[in-house]
Design a protein around this motif. Sequence first.
Motif, short mmCIF file in Angstrom:
data_model
loop_
_atom_site.label_atom_id
_atom_site.label_comp_id
_atom_site.label_asym_id
_atom_site.label_seq_id
_atom_site.Cartn_x
_atom_site.Cartn_y
_atom_site.Cartn_z
N ASP A 86 -41.29 -16.70 -17.33
CA ASP A 86 -41.88 -17.19 -18.57
C ASP A 86 -43.18 -16.46 -18.89
OD1 ASP A 86 -42.45 -18.69 -16.11
OD2 ASP A 86 -43.90 -19.81 -17.29
N GLY A 87 -43.96 -16.14 -17.87
CA GLY A 87 -45.21 -15.41 -18.12
C GLY A 87 -44.91 -13.98 -18.53
N ASP A 88 -44.04 -13.36 -17.78
CA ASP A 88 -43.69 -11.96 -18.04
C ASP A 88 -43.10 -11.77 -19.43
OD1 ASP A 88 -43.10 -9.25 -16.52
OD2 ASP A 88 -41.32 -9.72 -17.70
N ASN B 30 -38.04 -20.34 -16.29
CA ASN B 30 -39.27 -20.99 -16.75
C ASN B 30 -39.71 -22.03 -15.73
OD1 ASN B 30 -41.37 -22.20 -18.03
ND2 ASN B 30 -40.18 -22.98 -19.78
N ASN B 31 -40.77 -21.66 -14.99
CA ASN B 31 -41.34 -22.60 -14.02
C ASN B 31 -42.71 -23.09 -14.48
OD1 ASN B 31 -42.86 -20.33 -13.63
ND2 ASN B 31 -42.16 -19.93 -11.56
N PHE B 32 -42.99 -22.88 -15.73
CA PHE B 32 -44.19 -23.38 -16.41
C PHE B 32 -45.51 -22.80 -15.90
CE2 PHE B 32 -40.93 -26.76 -16.52
CZ PHE B 32 -40.69 -26.79 -17.88
N ASN B 33 -45.41 -21.73 -15.12
CA ASN B 33 -46.66 -21.14 -14.61
C ASN B 33 -46.42 -19.73 -14.08
OD1 ASN B 33 -47.29 -21.50 -11.15
ND2 ASN B 33 -45.32 -21.98 -12.05
N TYR B 34 -47.51 -19.07 -13.70
CA TYR B 34 -47.45 -17.77 -13.04
C TYR B 34 -47.34 -18.04 -11.54
CZ TYR B 34 -49.41 -15.72 -17.37
OH TYR B 34 -49.63 -15.31 -18.66
N GLY B 35 -46.11 -18.04 -11.05
CA GLY B 35 -45.91 -18.35 -9.64
C GLY B 35 -46.46 -17.27 -8.73
MG MG Z 1 -43.30 -18.35 -14.22
#
Ligand code: MG
Lengths: 383, 285
Positions: free
Chosen positions: B102-104, B129-134
């Motif tokens: 999702d960030g990328d 989409n994990n809602f964050n920059y893992g």
């Molecule tokens: Mg992510």
Amino acid sequence: MRSRAVLTGTHFLSGDLACAEGAIAAGCRFFGGYPITPATEIAERMSRRLVEVGGVYIQMEDEIGSLAAVIGASYTGKKAMTATSGPGFSLMQENIGLAVMTEAPLVIVNIMRGGPSTGQPTMPGQQDVMQAKWGSHGDYEIIALAPSSVQEMFDLTIDCFNLAESYRVPVMLLADEIIGHMSERVKIPAPEEITIVDRKKPKGPPNEYQPFKPDDDLVPPMGCFGEGYRFHATGLTHDEKGAPKTVSVEEQTKLVRRLCDKIRKNTHKIVRVQEVMLEDAEVAILAYGITSRAALSAVRKARKEGIKAGLLRLITIWPFPTELVAKMADHVTAIVVPEMNYGQIVREVERAAKTTPVSLLSKLGEEPHRPSEIITAMRKALQ
Amino acid sequence: MKQTERMTQHPLTKYLRSERMPHIWCEGCGNGILLNSFLTALDELKVDLDKIVVVSGIGCIGRAAGYVNVDSFHTTHGRAIAFATGVKLANPDLQVVVISGDGDLFAIGGNHFIHAARRNIDIKVICANNFNYGMTGGQYGPTTPLEAWTTTTPYGNIEHPFNLVHLAAASGAVYVARWTALHVRRLKDSIKKSLQKEGFSFIEVISPCPTIFDRYNKRGTAVDVMKWFKLISNVKHGHDPAKTEITKSQIMVGEFVDVERPSYGRLLRDMTKKVQEKLKEKKAK
Ligand SMILES: [Mg+2]
Ligand SMILES: Cc1ncc(C[n+]2csc(CCOP(=O)(O)OP(=O)(O)O)c2C)c(N)n1
Ligand code: SF4
């Protein structure tokens, strides 16, 4: 549509258009770019011509995407290029590193204008020559050529593609606004007279292919997407199989050294210069691109005035011909470097010349150097 | 010993670069489920593995490209779609799939996403989409819900998130679906459908990140998160993408867009043919 690819004959073209024709003659069939003065005409010509020869023109949303698309096209086996100027070149820097790391053969044309920032879009400059070498992060080597005529915009663009294919490296054509925009006579040879180099293909069975295993020349043969090799490429530090090696000191050292050495150790093969009246010269001018034209005329005039002047014109800027310059420095009492920047290549010259005095003749924006200014600088250098 | 044998006989082994295993992903991470669904789709469709390219950007899910045993490329952060555009246009015979985060795809690479969708480039984009920059340790991004806790929203997130399926639909994608990591079979079916459809397709996979995002936000274990997905997801095929915002009480899932529009590649080929025919006529005159 081979016949439409090489427009054999004599033409009156601008440097930008000659560059586009050189690219198509070299076999370029993919252009990804974003319009920018003074390189826009290359994109315009490519958008018309590539369709004629069955190639792909795509105008991307920015220069970051342009270079990314060009790397992608290169990985399918196509000869691919982009063309830009300062601001776009700055945006490309991260992906230049990616192209270096994944050894993607491609050509980046930079028609240099005045910077920094938006600077002077319609004025000439030679302000990106250091960025071309050092703009992306990490240690790496690229190849950069500097045309000084419209004919060379055609010829050197072909050389750029051939060098890119030979060394699996991004190759840059560093021209300036004047060379890009001025029109001169260009001779386009017959297709059979044009040397075309294609990347080395892997020889063994696909399941044994190691995409980053080099031959003795340090360049790995290149399999392409869709050919059955099923390989992986990454911008991460990787081993010869392409597997990421993010913490191995040995792999990092091995890879980075090879990426640099495949260019450094072949410098003598890559470098091309033009030497004019250097045999007995007391003072040498070192110039490239548009400034070398004024320098040539200055040398001729100076000789008439009794000054023993000579010219070393760099056709290859990177890798820098350090040895050649060092040798020349041994035989002259002074070196003058006219540049359309505030002192860039002069640093390399100083490094190579050691104790021989080197003086910079800097011009920013405005008109290019005049021969008379270069003669005055030579006189001063000889005092 | 017996167990290892059984593992090497996993039906999807041939699709993986087994020498790269174990993968880097955490236990309970949704990325493995996404990859499994993708590989199963390839298997069921009997896709020619010599003619498919997987492209990833940078992030935890970005490592997916390195694990699949097909031609693959791990680009710079955010540039997977632009790279994939070059691949697809330069060789239209290749099936090109982008698997990224999702960030990328929507922060650093957002511009490439909307333009590739607008052009209808024939590539398939699957987003974890994990809602964050893992990968970088759990900072907020363009999908982080309002008020969520991340390492860079220590007082709670004050940015409004994107509704990715709405963005994709508005940008011109011809196929848009959303599933959670719980909907393995439906996700696989969506991937199959997109692979068989010409044009830009987008599949969002709501993915647990038990190590970072779900832990910071007190969502419990990976299993708890899956249970929660089950509780709040609501299958609504054909629902207006504008009305599919993810809320605390509902994740609308399903196939939201499935329309026909000529792809960029098709238009380019048609134009090239016309231009070349005209040139031939001119020459003949
Ligand atoms: Mg992510
Ligand atoms: C130009 C650039 N900026 C920042 C980074 C650092 N970085 C690596 S991965 C990442 C975020 C990835 O997030 P996402 O795409 O959501 O993937 P996830 O790790 O969550 O699977 C960032 C910011 C980078 N690699 N390159
Ligand atoms: S940090 Fe989150 S997204 Fe990354 S591998 Fe672990 S669980 Fe998955």
